[in-house]
Design an enzyme around this catalytic site. Structure first.
Site, PDB file in Angstrom:
ATOM      1  N   LYS A   1       0.813  -1.220   0.000  1.00  0.00           N
ATOM      2  CA  LYS A   1       0.000   0.000   0.000  1.00  0.00           C
ATOM      3  C   LYS A   1       0.850   1.277   0.000  1.00  0.00           C
ATOM      4  CE  LYS A   1      -4.026  -2.081   2.223  1.00  0.00           C
ATOM      5  NZ  LYS A   1      -5.043  -1.966   3.276  1.00  0.00           N
TER       6      LYS A   1
ATOM      7  N   ASP B   1      -9.758   2.581   2.250  1.00  0.00           N
ATOM      8  CA  ASP B   1      -9.667   1.925   3.557  1.00  0.00           C
ATOM      9  C   ASP B   1     -10.182   2.806   4.683  1.00  0.00           C
ATOM     10  OD1 ASP B   1      -8.636  -0.558   2.855  1.00  0.00           O
ATOM     11  OD2 ASP B   1      -6.548   0.074   3.055  1.00  0.00           O
TER      12      ASP B   1
END
Length: 544
Positions: free
Chosen positions: A312, A349
């Protein structure tokens, strides 16, 4: 080598070919059981069954082949009698093996497979004896690596020169970019070809071969009956990946991670694509080097990616443009490839996780509806990776007082400095209890399947928290959540974050508004084995 060079925009070389066949290896030890596997494969939707004669105990050709090749057969038969030196179980001389394959031809087998190393000898034996109805597959297996594209091209030519009707090449992936070499061979080959790359890093070759014109792919009858490493089940190929609908124009999406086998995202996104009639497939990408992966699969046909541990943060650097919020967080979990080839990164997220925690608190505790239930509360984040950054950023935006805890203190301190938040080690967190009503959010993989007995914090320490969230969703109830609930805390499952971040990703992927209830119903069924079984879905290593 890039996928854009590998695949012409029209994928013209693949368009003219027939649909890729789905073959199920029959691997039973007894002839009648193997014959029953043919019927089972047909019932599941297979097109061909591979009879692995080398798997049969005490195989006697004239006794057993009539059982296996009796007409009417539920499926066309591909007969393989693989020697040990090519990855099979047969250890005898070639002559008896050749005679058995010749007998299978005479008895009506639709395909027979012979290894390249002995193809010339076999061709001399069957000269003038091969029925027109039988196609000869000449195969080469490399269990060490995947050679260069040039070497693969030479191998194809070598196999063609034997007089093969169908070329078969199976190699091994040392990294996922190896598969691109096989795709290039498939899409440009002028003869029928089976091209597969073995092991987990090569998994996409088994699902995406219809896009690039592969003649056939293999799916096991069930988990545990694989004939090669990382072979999916035929049920997953049909029900999860919708493989019979994949063609040259199918867009490819997927989840980039390491590990990635635990992810339920392929089930969720493929079903969502199917529900809106989108010609797309979503696959797991086991990636070691993110930049190399994105550079290799650079065609617009590889249109978007979910990004999970440990990529990420690297994704921020790999994207041409990054959404301001994702840039502030320092982590990207969604990558979109624009028509001009530019990569744009987003983070779904933080909204998914924070909204799940807020709703969990509102459902269990009286709260002021005009402000976030996180405002003013002490919010402890375990983990300083991409998910940890997203949770910490989101909590701070909602007015929480954030604390970062991490096994490696330097990483906790680095994130804490960015947010103006104190940092702790996990050992220090065990005795951290400055006030009542604290919120805990685990963003690490601790407790994830298969390590379900692990937990980032002791049950004794959990007594200090009023709310506990775990980003892990396999299993749905982790040890952390179970013990937190026993201590009286409000618990919020990572499944809620998974659902909500996936909804955001779907909208980025498709440009379409998502229907919450469909995602929610499907995602909940993914953690219910009985519901999955009723839907005809097995989990690819709990898997996909």
């Amino acid at each position: 080598m890039s996928a854009s060079a590998m695949v012409p925009p029209s994928a013209a070389a693949a368009v003219a070919r027939a649909r890729t066949l789905l073959c199920v290896p029959a691997t039973a030890r007894a002839p009648r059981e193997m014959a029953a596997e043919l019927a089972a494969a047909a019932a599941l939707g297979a097109d061909v069954a591979e009879l692995r004669l080398d798997r049969l105990a005490g195989f006697a050709p004239r006794r057993d082949l009539p059982v296996l090749l009796a007409q009417p057969r539920p499926l066309p038969a591909l007969v393989t009698y693989r020697p040990k030196w090519e990855g099979g179980e047969y250890e005898g001389d070639d002559e008896p093996r050749f005679e058995a394959l010749l007998l299978a031809m005479e008895m009506g087998a639709e395909y027979v497979d012979i290894e390249l190393k002995v193809a010339d000898k076999f061709m001399k034996l069957i000269s003038g004896k091969k029925p027109e109805t039988c196609k000869l597959i000449v195969s080469s297996h490399n269990f060490e690596n995947t050679p260069s594209t040039e070497e693969l091209e030479n191998l194809v030519a070598q196999i063609q020169a034997t007089g093969a009707d169908i070329v078969k090449i199976a190699t091994t992936a040392t990294e996922i970019v190896d598969v691109a070499k096989m795709f290039q061979i498939l899409v440009h080959c002028q003869v029928p070809i089976i091209g597969l790359v073995m092991n987990d890093r090569g998994f996409i070759s088994r699902v995406l071969c219809p896009k690039f014109g592969g003649y056939l792919t293999f799916g096991s009858l069930e988990k545990g009956k694989e004939s090669a490493p990382a072979q999916p089940t035929v049920t997953d190929l049909i029900n999860v990946y919708n493989i019979k609908q994949i063609g040259p124009d199918t867009k490819v999406y997927g989840i980039i991670g390491k590990p990635v086998g635990h992810s339920k995202s392929p089930i969720l996104h493929n079903e969502a694509f199917r529900s809106v009639g989108l010609n797309a497939v979503y696959v797991p990408f086991l990636v070691d080097d993110l930049a190399n992966f994105l550079n290799t699969y650079s065609s617009p046909e590889f249109a978007g990616f979910s990004c999970t541990i440990p990529h990420k943060e690297a994704a921020v650097r790999c994207c041409d443009e990054v959404d301001p919020i994702a840039k502030d967080i320092g982590a990207v979990n969604t990558i979109i490839r624009k028509p001009n080839g530019k990569l744009v990164g987003y983070n779904t997220d933080y909204v998914g996780a924070i909204s799940a925690i807020e709703d969990g608190i509102r459902a269990s505790q009286p709260t002021d509806t005009t402000t976030s239930p996180l405002a003013g509360r002490l919010f402890v984040v375990i983990g300083a990776g991409g998910a940890g950054k997203a949770l910490a950023y989101g909590a701070k935006e909602k007015g929480a007082r954030v604390v970062i805890a991490n096994r490696t203190f330097a990483r906790a301190q680095e994130l804490g400095n960015l947010l103006g938040a104190p940092a702790l080690t996990l050992a220090e967190l065990e005795n951290y209890h400055p006030e009542e009503g604290m919120i805990l959010a685990n963003t690490t993989a601790i407790g994830m399947h298969p390590n379900v007995n692990e937990t980032p914090l002791s049950k004794q320490a959990l007594k200090s928290y009023a709310v506990v969230f775990d980003a892990v969703y396999t299993p749905k109830e982790t040890r952390l959540l179970r013990e937190a609930a026993e201590c009286g805390a409000t618990v919020v499952s990572g499944l809620e974050m998974f659902i909500r971040q996936a909804m955001g990703q779907f909208e980025h992927f498709t440009g379409m508004p998502v229907v919450d209830c469909k995602f929610r119903a499907l995602a909940n069924s993914l953690v219910n084995p009985d519901a999955m079984k009723a839907a005809g879905i097995t989990a690819h290593k709990a898997r996909l």
